[in-house]
Design an enzyme around this catalytic site. Structure first.
Site, PDB file in Angstrom:
ATOM      1  NE  ARG A 136      22.977  19.474 -34.085  1.00 47.19           N
ATOM      2  CZ  ARG A 136      23.553  18.510 -33.379  1.00 47.19           C
ATOM      3  NH1 ARG A 136      24.696  17.977 -33.757  1.00 47.19           N
ATOM      4  NH2 ARG A 136      22.994  18.070 -32.280  1.00 47.19           N
ATOM      5  CE  LYS A 164      -2.842  16.625 -17.784  1.00 51.83           C
ATOM      6  NZ  LYS A 164      -3.943  17.519 -18.046  1.00 51.83           N
ATOM      7  CE1 TYR A 222       4.949  -3.398 -29.925  1.00 52.38           C
ATOM      8  CE2 TYR A 222       3.711  -4.941 -31.307  1.00 52.38           C
ATOM      9  CZ  TYR A 222       4.453  -3.771 -31.165  1.00 52.38           C
ATOM     10  OH  TYR A 222       4.674  -2.972 -32.264  1.00 52.38           O
ATOM     11  CE  LYS A 238       3.247  -0.158 -29.856  1.00 47.34           C
ATOM     12  NZ  LYS A 238       3.872   1.119 -30.167  1.00 47.34           N
TER      13      LYS A 238
HETATM   14  N1  LIG Z   1       8.965  -2.687 -36.845  1.00 49.41           N
HETATM   15  C1  LIG Z   1       7.738  -3.101 -37.142  1.00 49.41           C
HETATM   16  O1  LIG Z   1       7.509  -4.040 -37.918  1.00 49.41           O
HETATM   17  C2  LIG Z   1       6.562  -2.380 -36.539  1.00 49.41           C
HETATM   18  C3  LIG Z   1       5.264  -2.712 -36.950  1.00 49.41           C
HETATM   19  C4  LIG Z   1       4.182  -2.021 -36.423  1.00 49.41           C
HETATM   20  C5  LIG Z   1       4.402  -1.020 -35.498  1.00 49.41           C
HETATM   21  N2  LIG Z   1       5.662  -0.715 -35.094  1.00 49.41           N
HETATM   22  C6  LIG Z   1       5.872   0.351 -34.119  1.00 49.41           C
HETATM   23  O2  LIG Z   1       6.777   1.272 -34.661  1.00 49.41           O
HETATM   24  C7  LIG Z   1       7.616   1.801 -33.636  1.00 49.41           C
HETATM   25  C8  LIG Z   1       9.069   1.572 -34.000  1.00 49.41           C
HETATM   26  O3  LIG Z   1       9.301   0.213 -33.986  1.00 49.41           O
HETATM   27  P1  LIG Z   1      10.676  -0.603 -33.953  1.00 49.41           P
HETATM   28  O4  LIG Z   1      10.625  -1.583 -32.853  1.00 49.41           O
HETATM   29  O5  LIG Z   1      10.761  -1.176 -35.239  1.00 49.41           O
HETATM   30  O6  LIG Z   1      11.758   0.383 -33.420  1.00 49.41           O
HETATM   31  P2  LIG Z   1      12.766   1.374 -34.186  1.00 49.41           P
HETATM   32  O7  LIG Z   1      12.015   2.407 -34.962  1.00 49.41           O
HETATM   33  O8  LIG Z   1      13.704   0.505 -34.906  1.00 49.41           O
HETATM   34  O9  LIG Z   1      13.547   2.154 -33.001  1.00 49.41           O
HETATM   35  C9  LIG Z   1      13.436   2.144 -31.767  1.00 49.41           C
HETATM   36  C10 LIG Z   1      13.860   3.564 -31.338  1.00 49.41           C
HETATM   37  O10 LIG Z   1      13.342   3.740 -30.051  1.00 49.41           O
HETATM   38  C11 LIG Z   1      14.415   3.925 -29.114  1.00 49.41           C
HETATM   39  N3  LIG Z   1      14.003   3.292 -27.873  1.00 49.41           N
HETATM   40  C12 LIG Z   1      13.652   2.000 -27.686  1.00 49.41           C
HETATM   41  N4  LIG Z   1      13.345   1.810 -26.392  1.00 49.41           N
HETATM   42  C13 LIG Z   1      13.515   3.001 -25.775  1.00 49.41           C
HETATM   43  C14 LIG Z   1      13.379   3.445 -24.418  1.00 49.41           C
HETATM   44  N5  LIG Z   1      13.036   2.614 -23.443  1.00 49.41           N
HETATM   45  N6  LIG Z   1      13.645   4.741 -24.142  1.00 49.41           N
HETATM   46  C15 LIG Z   1      14.030   5.588 -25.116  1.00 49.41           C
HETATM   47  N7  LIG Z   1      14.172   5.234 -26.391  1.00 49.41           N
HETATM   48  C16 LIG Z   1      13.923   3.948 -26.721  1.00 49.41           C
HETATM   49  C17 LIG Z   1      15.647   3.308 -29.795  1.00 49.41           C
HETATM   50  O11 LIG Z   1      16.872   3.846 -29.312  1.00 49.41           O
HETATM   51  P3  LIG Z   1      17.656   3.208 -28.035  1.00 49.41           P
HETATM   52  O12 LIG Z   1      17.606   1.725 -28.211  1.00 49.41           O
HETATM   53  O13 LIG Z   1      19.016   3.795 -28.090  1.00 49.41           O
HETATM   54  O14 LIG Z   1      16.900   3.675 -26.826  1.00 49.41           O
HETATM   55  C18 LIG Z   1      15.382   3.734 -31.240  1.00 49.41           C
HETATM   56  O15 LIG Z   1      15.724   5.081 -31.418  1.00 49.41           O
HETATM   57  C19 LIG Z   1       7.168   1.123 -32.346  1.00 49.41           C
HETATM   58  O16 LIG Z   1       6.259   1.940 -31.659  1.00 49.41           O
HETATM   59  C20 LIG Z   1       6.486  -0.144 -32.810  1.00 49.41           C
HETATM   60  O17 LIG Z   1       5.505  -0.604 -31.922  1.00 49.41           O
HETATM   61  C21 LIG Z   1       6.740  -1.383 -35.591  1.00 49.41           C
END
Ligand SMILES: NC(=O)c1ccc[n+]([C@@H]2O[C@H](COP(=O)([O-])OP(=O)(O)OC[C@H]3O[C@@H](n4cnc5c(N)ncnc54)[C@H](OP(=O)(O)O)[C@@H]3O)[C@@H](O)[C@H]2O)c1
Length: 259
Positions: A53, A123, A155, A159
């Protein structure tokens, strides 16, 4: 102006409080679009909302919600009056380790957060977008979903679901004015990744800001984006050059040691 006109007035980022989700929120606010941010930890969420913000002079609504509990998410969203022009579904849960050691609860959590919620979210938000004849839906997927990936098998399968869902919706909703995109990312430097990976970052690892920027710029240009040249090459090799068996064996060199 095009981004605001197409994807405004509000973008909703599910998982927008830190890591990649916060990078998406930052990049969207920089484009002048207001935000609805969802996450579980209220303190972190409200701090991110306040920062955005202040920095961009946009409206940021923080909604505490757990994607694993879809009924309460839907209820919270029902209270919103903000019109959503863009959904970024970023939240995910990854049970890591040997399948025999993963609990039923962990698998149910992965299915709820990574499959049920993005499906029902898509949806929910697509109906008014179709009516308006504009909007966007961006689902976070992963290169891990291009083939079977040991020790993160569930996982990776969730994906793959997101990629296939986005491809189908991309084709179906494009003529209705709604852009759908799967972002099939390689490794990203986020707290989630750093927690899971004890070794040094994998080749092609990108900063979260970079991934968010490349994904947002790809909206409306096709069904899939693979951020980073190394990752593009990696996906080409895994999906076009190698046999399925060889692709799984290659992936297993990266994920087979995860515990
Ligand atoms: N990191 C990698 O290397 C990588 C690689 C390929 C794809 N991805 C994809 O990129 C995305 C982000 O990945 P990341 O794991 O690295 O996470 P991230 O971006 O570090 O953050 C996770 C975010 O999701 C929220 N979150 C997690 N579980 C939640 C839930 N049950 N309900 C509501 N909010 C939730 C967390 O906040 P709270 O914990 O406060 O809820 C945080 O805001 C994912 O879809 C992942 O599959 C990641």
């Amino acid at each position: 102006m095009r981004f605001q006109d197409t994807y405004g007035p509000y973008a909703l980022v599910a998982g927008g409080s830190y890591g990649l989700g916060a990078a998406f929120a930052d990049a969207i606010a920089r484009r002048g679009v207001n935000l609805v941010l969802l996450a579980r930890d209220e303190e972190r969420l409200t701090a991110t909302a306040a920062r955005l913000r202040d920095r961009y002079d946009v409206d940021v609504i923080a909604v505490t919600a757990d994607m694993a509990d879809w009924d309460s998410v839907r209820e919270r969203l029902g209270e919103l009056t903000a019109s959503i022009g863009l959904l970024v579904y970023d939240a995910a849960y990854a049970p890591i380790g040997r399948f025999e050691d993963v609990t039923d609860e962990q698998l149910a959590q992965a299915a709820a957060v990574n499959v049920r919620a993005p499906l029902l979210f898509a949806k929910l938000v697509s109906a008014p977008m179709i009516e308006r004849g504009r909007g966007g839906i961006l689902l976070m997927s992963s290169l891990a979903g291009s083939q079977g990936s040991p020790n993160i098998a569930a996982y990776a399968a969730t994906k793959a679901f997101n990629t296939i869902l986005a491809e189908g919706l991309w084709s179906e909703l494009k003529p209705r004015g709604v852009d759908v995109l799967a972002c099939c990312a390689g490794a990203i430097l986020t707290p989630g990744y750093q927690q899971a990976e004890s070794a040094k970052p994998a080749p092609g690892t990108l900063a979260a800001d970079d991934v968010a920027e490349q994904a947002l710029n790809a909206l409306g240009k096709g069904p899939i984006v693979i951020p980073g040249a190394v990752n593009k090459l990696g996906r080409f090799v895994l999906t076009r050059l190698l046999s399925r068996r060889a692709a799984i064996a290659f992936m297993s060199k990266n994920t087979g040691g995860l515990s």
